[in-house]
Design an enzyme around this catalytic site. Structure first.
Site, PDB file in Angstrom:
ATOM      1  N   HIS A 133      39.994   8.281  15.150  1.00  0.00           N
ATOM      2  CA  HIS A 133      40.342   7.988  13.733  1.00  0.00           C
ATOM      3  C   HIS A 133      39.378   6.802  13.259  1.00  0.00           C
ATOM      4  CE1 HIS A 133      42.337   7.509   9.708  1.00  0.00           C
ATOM      5  NE2 HIS A 133      42.005   6.439  10.019  1.00  0.00           N
ATOM      6  N   GLY A 178      32.806   8.316  -3.794  1.00  0.00           N
ATOM      7  CA  GLY A 178      33.615   9.417  -3.743  1.00  0.00           C
ATOM      8  C   GLY A 178      34.507   9.896  -2.773  1.00  0.00           C
ATOM      9  N   HIS A 231      33.718  11.483   7.719  1.00  0.00           N
ATOM     10  CA  HIS A 231      33.490  13.143   7.875  1.00  0.00           C
ATOM     11  C   HIS A 231      32.403  13.323   6.983  1.00  0.00           C
ATOM     12  CE1 HIS A 231      35.809  12.234   4.263  1.00  0.00           C
ATOM     13  NE2 HIS A 231      35.094  13.213   3.519  1.00  0.00           N
TER      14      HIS A 231
HETATM   15  P1  AMP Z   1      35.571  13.442   0.564  1.00  0.00           P
HETATM   16  O1  AMP Z   1      35.729  13.531  -1.051  1.00  0.00           O
HETATM   17  O2  AMP Z   1      34.092  13.141   0.937  1.00  0.00           O
HETATM   18  O3  AMP Z   1      36.587  12.272   1.283  1.00  0.00           O
HETATM   19  O4  AMP Z   1      35.872  14.625   1.250  1.00  0.00           O
HETATM   20  C1  AMP Z   1      37.100  15.049   1.642  1.00  0.00           C
HETATM   21  C2  AMP Z   1      37.064  16.615   1.611  1.00  0.00           C
HETATM   22  O5  AMP Z   1      38.075  16.864   2.288  1.00  0.00           O
HETATM   23  C3  AMP Z   1      37.117  17.254   0.358  1.00  0.00           C
HETATM   24  O6  AMP Z   1      35.955  18.303   0.112  1.00  0.00           O
HETATM   25  C4  AMP Z   1      38.280  18.423   0.106  1.00  0.00           C
HETATM   26  O7  AMP Z   1      38.138  19.410  -0.375  1.00  0.00           O
HETATM   27  C5  AMP Z   1      38.587  18.433   1.745  1.00  0.00           C
HETATM   28  N1  AMP Z   1      40.063  18.426   2.338  1.00  0.00           N
HETATM   29  C6  AMP Z   1      41.086  17.819   1.887  1.00  0.00           C
HETATM   30  N2  AMP Z   1      42.110  18.344   2.339  1.00  0.00           N
HETATM   31  C7  AMP Z   1      41.847  19.273   3.081  1.00  0.00           C
HETATM   32  C8  AMP Z   1      42.578  20.331   4.177  1.00  0.00           C
HETATM   33  N3  AMP Z   1      44.032  20.019   4.118  1.00  0.00           N
HETATM   34  N4  AMP Z   1      41.676  21.356   4.685  1.00  0.00           N
HETATM   35  C9  AMP Z   1      40.415  21.064   4.550  1.00  0.00           C
HETATM   36  N5  AMP Z   1      39.735  20.354   3.864  1.00  0.00           N
HETATM   37  C10 AMP Z   1      40.384  19.406   3.002  1.00  0.00           C
HETATM   38 ZN    ZN Z   2      42.377  10.213  10.943  1.00  0.00          ZN
END
Ligand code: AMP
Ligand code: ZN
Length: 114
Positions: free
Chosen positions: A46, A93, A100
């Site tokens: 994490h 954003g 990730h």
């Molecule tokens: P960010 O906005 O760069 O932090 O990206 C977070 C991403 O996580 C977004 O594109 C969301 O659609 C995705 N996301 C959030 N919850 C989940 C989930 N449970 N499973 C898969 N993707 C997710």
């Molecule tokens: Zn985490």
């Protein structure tokens, strides 16, 4: 981390469409895909954001970037191209506080981003 949704996905507590996994990284499909292919590549450790990248094992950073073209090949976007995105912090954003990288492809992506 107890409440982190991506840590919960890694632990199998929240369902996700897994694409790839090693001891140190996890790859799954974004729940709200922004392109025909939209994968999320995450370290299992994490780490909150790109701002804390120095706390991640360099071998894991290497693994993340090494697997990206492999994932692109497997998903048929290697030849035409794709985009790797990291959103960091509020202005960047970022909505999930676990480092990730988005791998997006399968359509002609626009530039600049909004
Ligand atoms: P960010 O906005 O760069 O932090 O990206 C977070 C991403 O996580 C977004 O594109 C969301 O659609 C995705 N996301 C959030 N919850 C989940 C989930 N449970 N499973 C898969 N993707 C997710
Ligand atoms: Zn985490």
């Amino acid at each position: 981390m107890e409440d982190c949704i991506f840590c919960k996905i890694i632990r199998g507590e929240i369902p996700a469409k897994k694409e790839y996994e090693t001891d140190s990284i996890f790859v799954f499909h974004d729940i709200t895909p922004q392109a025909p292919i939209h994968l999320l590549i995450i370290p299992k450790a994490h780490i909150k954001s790109m701002n804390e990248i120095d706390s991640l094992d360099p071998k894991v950073i290497h693994q993340i970037f090494e697997v990206i073209p492999e994932l692109a090949k497997k998903n048929g976007i290697f030849e035409k191209g794709y985009r790797v995105v990291n959103n960091c912090g509020t202005y960047g954003g970022q909505t999930v506080g676990h480092l990730h990288f988005h791998l997006l492809g399968g359509r002609h992506l626009q530039w600049p981003p909004g």
